[in-house]
Design a protein around this motif. Sequence first.
Motif, PDB file in Angstrom:
ATOM      1  N   ARG A 168      35.781  40.046  45.404  1.00 50.12           N
ATOM      2  CA  ARG A 168      35.699  39.271  44.163  1.00 50.12           C
ATOM      3  C   ARG A 168      36.361  40.028  43.017  1.00 50.12           C
ATOM      4  O   ARG A 168      36.192  41.239  42.884  1.00 50.12           O
ATOM      5  CB  ARG A 168      34.242  38.967  43.817  1.00 50.12           C
ATOM      6  CG  ARG A 168      34.083  37.890  42.767  1.00 50.12           C
ATOM      7  CD  ARG A 168      32.632  37.530  42.574  1.00 50.12           C
ATOM      8  NE  ARG A 168      31.909  38.583  41.855  1.00 50.12           N
ATOM      9  CZ  ARG A 168      30.590  38.607  41.738  1.00 50.12           C
ATOM     10  NH1 ARG A 168      29.851  37.681  42.314  1.00 50.12           N
ATOM     11  NH2 ARG A 168      29.995  39.574  41.059  1.00 50.12           N
ATOM     12  N   ARG A 169      37.100  39.304  42.221  1.00 44.89           N
ATOM     13  CA  ARG A 169      37.817  39.888  41.090  1.00 44.89           C
ATOM     14  C   ARG A 169      36.824  40.527  40.112  1.00 44.89           C
ATOM     15  O   ARG A 169      35.815  39.901  39.754  1.00 44.89           O
ATOM     16  CB  ARG A 169      38.624  38.785  40.408  1.00 44.89           C
ATOM     17  CG  ARG A 169      39.584  39.252  39.325  1.00 44.89           C
ATOM     18  CD  ARG A 169      40.461  38.110  38.871  1.00 44.89           C
ATOM     19  NE  ARG A 169      41.413  37.742  39.903  1.00 44.89           N
ATOM     20  CZ  ARG A 169      42.595  38.311  40.066  1.00 44.89           C
ATOM     21  NH1 ARG A 169      42.972  39.284  39.260  1.00 44.89           N
ATOM     22  NH2 ARG A 169      43.410  37.924  41.031  1.00 44.89           N
ATOM     23  N   PRO A 170      37.065  41.753  39.661  1.00 42.55           N
ATOM     24  CA  PRO A 170      36.122  42.395  38.734  1.00 42.55           C
ATOM     25  C   PRO A 170      36.007  41.619  37.419  1.00 42.55           C
ATOM     26  O   PRO A 170      37.014  41.193  36.848  1.00 42.55           O
ATOM     27  CB  PRO A 170      36.742  43.783  38.505  1.00 42.55           C
ATOM     28  CG  PRO A 170      38.166  43.658  38.903  1.00 42.55           C
ATOM     29  CD  PRO A 170      38.210  42.620  39.979  1.00 42.55           C
ATOM     30  N   GLY A 171      34.773  41.423  36.985  1.00 38.38           N
ATOM     31  CA  GLY A 171      34.520  40.741  35.716  1.00 38.38           C
ATOM     32  C   GLY A 171      34.633  39.235  35.758  1.00 38.38           C
ATOM     33  O   GLY A 171      34.393  38.562  34.764  1.00 38.38           O
ATOM     34  N   VAL A 172      34.986  38.665  36.936  1.00 39.70           N
ATOM     35  CA  VAL A 172      35.228  37.220  36.976  1.00 39.70           C
ATOM     36  C   VAL A 172      33.927  36.431  36.793  1.00 39.70           C
ATOM     37  O   VAL A 172      33.925  35.361  36.185  1.00 39.70           O
ATOM     38  CB  VAL A 172      35.942  36.815  38.292  1.00 39.70           C
ATOM     39  CG1 VAL A 172      35.027  36.981  39.495  1.00 39.70           C
ATOM     40  CG2 VAL A 172      36.448  35.383  38.206  1.00 39.70           C
ATOM     41  N   LYS A 173      32.819  36.962  37.304  1.00 40.41           N
ATOM     42  CA  LYS A 173      31.550  36.239  37.158  1.00 40.41           C
ATOM     43  C   LYS A 173      31.151  36.147  35.690  1.00 40.41           C
ATOM     44  O   LYS A 173      30.739  35.076  35.217  1.00 40.41           O
ATOM     45  CB  LYS A 173      30.446  36.929  37.959  1.00 40.41           C
ATOM     46  CG  LYS A 173      29.143  36.139  37.979  1.00 40.41           C
ATOM     47  CD  LYS A 173      28.124  36.768  38.914  1.00 40.41           C
ATOM     48  CE  LYS A 173      26.849  35.912  38.978  1.00 40.41           C
ATOM     49  NZ  LYS A 173      25.854  36.487  39.911  1.00 40.41           N
TER      50      LYS A 173
END
Length: 557
Positions: free
Chosen positions: A158-163
């Motif tokens: 999962r892309r960092p910071g995407v959440k």
Amino acid sequence: MNIDQTIKNIKRIRKVIRVLLKYGFEDVVVNTPLGNLIPQKKRLTWSRQDRSVFEFSRWERIRMVIEELGATFIKLGQLLSNRPDIVPQPLIKEFEKLQNEVPPFDSEVAKKIIERETGASIDSLFSYFEDQPLGSASIGQVHRARLTNGQDVVIKVRRPGVKQLVQTDLELLKEIFRLTENYLKKQGLLNPEELLKTVEKTLLKELDYNTEARNLINFRNFYREEPNFTVPEPYRELSGERVLIMQLVHGCKITNVDQMVEWGLDPKQIAENGMDIYLKQIFEFGYFHADPHPGNILVQKNGMICLIDFGMTGKLLRRDKLAFGGILMAMANKNPRAMALNFKRLAIDHDIQDNRGFEYRLAELIEEFASLELEDINMASLTLGLQKIIYDYKLKVPGSIFFMLRALVILEGIGERIHPEFKTFEFFKPYGKKLFLEQFSPVDIGNDLLHTGSELLSFLNSFPEEVKYILRKIRKGELYYHVEYHGLEPLTKKLNSIANRLVITLLISTLIMASTLILIYTSDMITLYGMPVLSWIGYVLSAVMSLVLLFSILRNR
């Protein structure tokens, strides 16, 4: 929410407004409270010097706005492209053009995320790790690697910071929808808040790779004995919310005809097997892969079909399967009444007041396809017709129905590319018959009777207590009736206006009469120009009130 976050949100909303203005949506800003968020001194910049943007349609400009606003909004548009009950067809066509391509993030960052999620070092997990991603999207990216046991795998990170970004943007969207609610309703979007809740639920599920891992396991269990179909095996013990590690599948895209021929496979047979697998998912298991584009359907050298990317799946209840099958059979039998009945069975909610008008509309759709043989009906055209009816009549149907229709249209397109004689509806025939017979099988009739009996027994058990409760309330004088009248507001306002005018008229008459009586019968009061002061006051007040009454009457004519 802290001050820094609030400032960031205001900046983000202002960026949204600037993008809306850039693409010619002044009406959305000017006619809603969004305009209040632009400082007065900057409002002169609302006019664009370059007006070439108006060479594009309104639908194209909406898509451009979403593309410029980034990942979360792109994902929103992609999800809305599957909801023709909410979004008009021209806008769906534009949303289908949205690309989810995002530059990859650094592989060293990906490795650190994997280590934090698994609790183990990269070297202890993998004998080989490919730094260059196989693909990158708004949610995450995919790397190829080899476990220490020799198994080739792919890793979704999962892309960092995407959440946090998605959650922030969803909060902003809630605020924007709140500020523009009335405007959106006028544009035909009747329930934007419910729409956003659906989008939020879907996005947050996709952000959690545990969901995809569970989907993979479920499909592997369902199709364990299927000779022509497989699903990658996930490594649950090495996966989590931010990382998914699963078996690498070697194969080619289902549209790579040359490769299949080189392997000695028959593309026509592959197309037929693929459609049969999908219809089995829909009509037997009621649990299907919701994104079957060519990149997600691989063909192995032995002819086995493999589906990948299970972030989105659809589920159908038994009654939904039967209702949809009933719609198709009613079309084949040219029976608009049966088709209308099954449409209502399929709908979670509807507001169809004119049943005959609804049946006439369905009869027109049937007539459109009546001259064709069943096997010659184009799935894309039929889906468009069904979706337009759902949109026009505001039928609320399960979201999985649209995922299913979209999947069937995509599969039809794939089938036609590799199988020139591919006829989608030919594959429906055995499943349609099976669904029809299923309704009358002893097992299903027994289950229906058991369910009906359970409901009846539950009602009989609760009915005496409910009656006792009502009688007890009546005896104590605690039973109240609440009656609501709708559509009487204009009449009520009119009656209030008439009553107010009558009161003013009576006051004017009373003042005039009192002033006149004082003038006639009083001789010892202070006078002004030979008339008692009280008479002057009464006549002046009467004149003022008469002017107010006259103005009110003329204004409301």
